[in-house]
Design an enzyme around this catalytic site. Sequence first.
Site, PDB file in Angstrom:
ATOM      1  N   SER A 142      22.507  83.132  38.502  1.00  8.25           N
ATOM      2  CA  SER A 142      23.186  81.881  38.805  1.00  8.25           C
ATOM      3  C   SER A 142      24.681  82.166  38.922  1.00  8.25           C
ATOM      4  CB  SER A 142      22.956  80.888  37.663  1.00  8.25           C
ATOM      5  OG  SER A 142      23.913  79.846  37.708  1.00  8.25           O
ATOM      6  N   TYR A 155      23.194  79.068  28.775  1.00  5.01           N
ATOM      7  CA  TYR A 155      22.674  79.311  30.137  1.00  5.01           C
ATOM      8  C   TYR A 155      23.512  80.390  30.823  1.00  5.01           C
ATOM      9  CZ  TYR A 155      21.149  78.349  34.944  1.00  5.01           C
ATOM     10  OH  TYR A 155      20.648  78.460  36.230  1.00  5.01           O
TER      11      TYR A 155
HETATM   12  N1  LIG Z   1      18.901  74.562  41.144  1.00  2.64           N
HETATM   13  C1  LIG Z   1      20.047  75.225  41.124  1.00  2.64           C
HETATM   14  O1  LIG Z   1      21.108  74.708  41.533  1.00  2.64           O
HETATM   15  C2  LIG Z   1      20.095  76.632  40.596  1.00  2.64           C
HETATM   16  C3  LIG Z   1      21.311  77.331  40.715  1.00  2.64           C
HETATM   17  C4  LIG Z   1      21.385  78.631  40.242  1.00  2.64           C
HETATM   18  C5  LIG Z   1      20.256  79.246  39.701  1.00  2.64           C
HETATM   19  N2  LIG Z   1      19.086  78.543  39.606  1.00  2.64           N
HETATM   20  C6  LIG Z   1      17.933  79.241  39.043  1.00  2.64           C
HETATM   21  O2  LIG Z   1      16.826  79.093  39.920  1.00  2.64           O
HETATM   22  C7  LIG Z   1      15.601  79.252  39.168  1.00  2.64           C
HETATM   23  C8  LIG Z   1      14.659  78.115  39.501  1.00  2.64           C
HETATM   24  O3  LIG Z   1      15.215  76.898  38.984  1.00  2.64           O
HETATM   25  P1  LIG Z   1      15.030  75.498  39.732  1.00  2.64           P
HETATM   26  O4  LIG Z   1      16.352  75.034  40.127  1.00  2.64           O
HETATM   27  O5  LIG Z   1      13.963  75.626  40.730  1.00  2.64           O
HETATM   28  O6  LIG Z   1      14.602  74.569  38.504  1.00  2.64           O
HETATM   29  P2  LIG Z   1      13.220  73.852  38.109  1.00  2.64           P
HETATM   30  O7  LIG Z   1      12.678  73.078  39.234  1.00  2.64           O
HETATM   31  O8  LIG Z   1      13.526  73.153  36.827  1.00  2.64           O
HETATM   32  O9  LIG Z   1      12.227  75.079  37.838  1.00  2.64           O
HETATM   33  C9  LIG Z   1      12.214  75.814  36.662  1.00  2.64           C
HETATM   34  C10 LIG Z   1      10.857  76.485  36.586  1.00  2.64           C
HETATM   35  O10 LIG Z   1      10.831  77.329  35.434  1.00  2.64           O
HETATM   36  C11 LIG Z   1       9.592  77.134  34.775  1.00  2.64           C
HETATM   37  N3  LIG Z   1       9.748  77.468  33.363  1.00  2.64           N
HETATM   38  C12 LIG Z   1      10.674  76.982  32.479  1.00  2.64           C
HETATM   39  N4  LIG Z   1      10.457  77.499  31.272  1.00  2.64           N
HETATM   40  C13 LIG Z   1       9.376  78.345  31.388  1.00  2.64           C
HETATM   41  C14 LIG Z   1       8.663  79.171  30.483  1.00  2.64           C
HETATM   42  N5  LIG Z   1       9.002  79.244  29.186  1.00  2.64           N
HETATM   43  N6  LIG Z   1       7.620  79.899  30.955  1.00  2.64           N
HETATM   44  C15 LIG Z   1       7.257  79.807  32.247  1.00  2.64           C
HETATM   45  N7  LIG Z   1       7.887  79.040  33.159  1.00  2.64           N
HETATM   46  C16 LIG Z   1       8.932  78.318  32.730  1.00  2.64           C
HETATM   47  C17 LIG Z   1       9.242  75.679  35.019  1.00  2.64           C
HETATM   48  O11 LIG Z   1       7.835  75.478  34.949  1.00  2.64           O
HETATM   49  P3  LIG Z   1       7.030  74.863  33.712  1.00  2.64           P
HETATM   50  O12 LIG Z   1       7.897  73.840  33.053  1.00  2.64           O
HETATM   51  O13 LIG Z   1       5.806  74.301  34.360  1.00  2.64           O
HETATM   52  O14 LIG Z   1       6.719  76.031  32.844  1.00  2.64           O
HETATM   53  C18 LIG Z   1       9.699  75.505  36.458  1.00  2.64           C
HETATM   54  O15 LIG Z   1       8.675  75.893  37.342  1.00  2.64           O
HETATM   55  C19 LIG Z   1      16.043  79.317  37.703  1.00  2.64           C
HETATM   56  O16 LIG Z   1      16.088  80.677  37.312  1.00  2.64           O
HETATM   57  C20 LIG Z   1      17.443  78.720  37.712  1.00  2.64           C
HETATM   58  O17 LIG Z   1      18.209  79.178  36.627  1.00  2.64           O
HETATM   59  C21 LIG Z   1      18.978  77.260  40.038  1.00  2.64           C
END
Ligand SMILES: NC(=O)c1ccc[n+]([C@@H]2O[C@H](COP(=O)([O-])OP(=O)(O)OC[C@H]3O[C@@H](n4cnc5c(N)ncnc54)[C@H](OP(=O)(O)O)[C@@H]3O)[C@@H](O)[C@H]2O)c1
Length: 260
Positions: A142, A155
């Site tokens: 991130s 985070y």
């Molecule tokens: N959205 C942004 O702006 C942004 C920016 C920079 C980086 N990111 C990164 O992108 C990645 C995806 O995030 P997103 O934005 O798509 O958010 P999201 O929709 O909240 O997805 C997070 C995912 O992680 C899973 N997860 C959380 N805890 C877990 C655990 N203990 N074991 C297995 N799965 C787990 C959740 O599934 P379950 O709850 O079903 O387990 C969900 O599928 C992350 O690494 C995040 O840090 C996002």
Amino acid sequence: MKRYDGEVAVVSGASSGLGRRLALELASRGATVVGLARRKQLLVELAADLQARTSSSRTMECDVSDADAYRDVLAQIESDRGKLDILVAAAATEAETRVPGATLEDFRSTMDVNFFGVVAGTLAVVPGMAARRHGIVVNVSSDSARAPAPGGAAYAASKAAVSAFSEAVAMNVADSGVRVHVLYPGWVPTAMGLAAVERGMPLPPKPVRRTEDQIAELVCERMGSDAIELNASRLPVMAPLARAFFPKAYRRSVTKSSDA
Ligand SMILES: NC(=O)c1ccc[n+]([C@@H]2O[C@H](COP(=O)([O-])OP(=O)(O)OC[C@H]3O[C@@H](n4cnc5c(N)ncnc54)[C@H](OP(=O)(O)O)[C@@H]3O)[C@@H](O)[C@H]2O)c1
């Protein structure tokens, strides 16, 4: 369009957001995809959507913070399918950790998912990939790793650790035919991205905003190359420079954003 016919791909965090979109994109491009996450109903829906693209795809329940269970799931997939070519580690959690207030346990639980989940996954798949001299690992970091916000210490620390770990391992395994990437997605309006805005983070400027479709396409086109970083947006790459050359102005802007 780059295709992945015959490749076996595992995507963690596949139940929503970027992980879900990436899993579907890989399946659309011919890969057999195993999507991992914890929420059962979302996994059932994802399995149907994946199988409409490649019938051999499936989903499995897995909590990546349980390192032993996660390693066993990856070993089972590799043994069932005869190989494991691609691991996309998208699972992560983000909670506010303001100091004072946040506890050591808050930091540990974030690190268990975001950092040790990534480490466990990478350590589990690299030996087989190196033995086959073919494999790709994409660990999702991130921009917080480069530009931490005041209320997000856990985070940001976990993502900085993901970046450093992935970059070191990428160089370590490059000669064995394995490519390890660290992905910086910019800001994406997923559940996690929108929750940060709801907590008070100002909507990031347009040059930093991306869609799930854009990230999925970027990753599928660029992974496997010699580049270690996959940057969806170039602007945040400037953060360390801004901090080094204009420290006061940089700090004022970050503090103001987080207080908004
Ligand atoms: N959205 C942004 O702006 C942004 C920016 C920079 C980086 N990111 C990164 O992108 C990645 C995806 O995030 P997103 O934005 O798509 O958010 P999201 O929709 O909240 O997805 C997070 C995912 O992680 C899973 N997860 C959380 N805890 C877990 C655990 N203990 N074991 C297995 N799965 C787990 C959740 O599934 P379950 O709850 O079903 O387990 C969900 O599928 C992350 O690494 C995040 O840090 C996002």
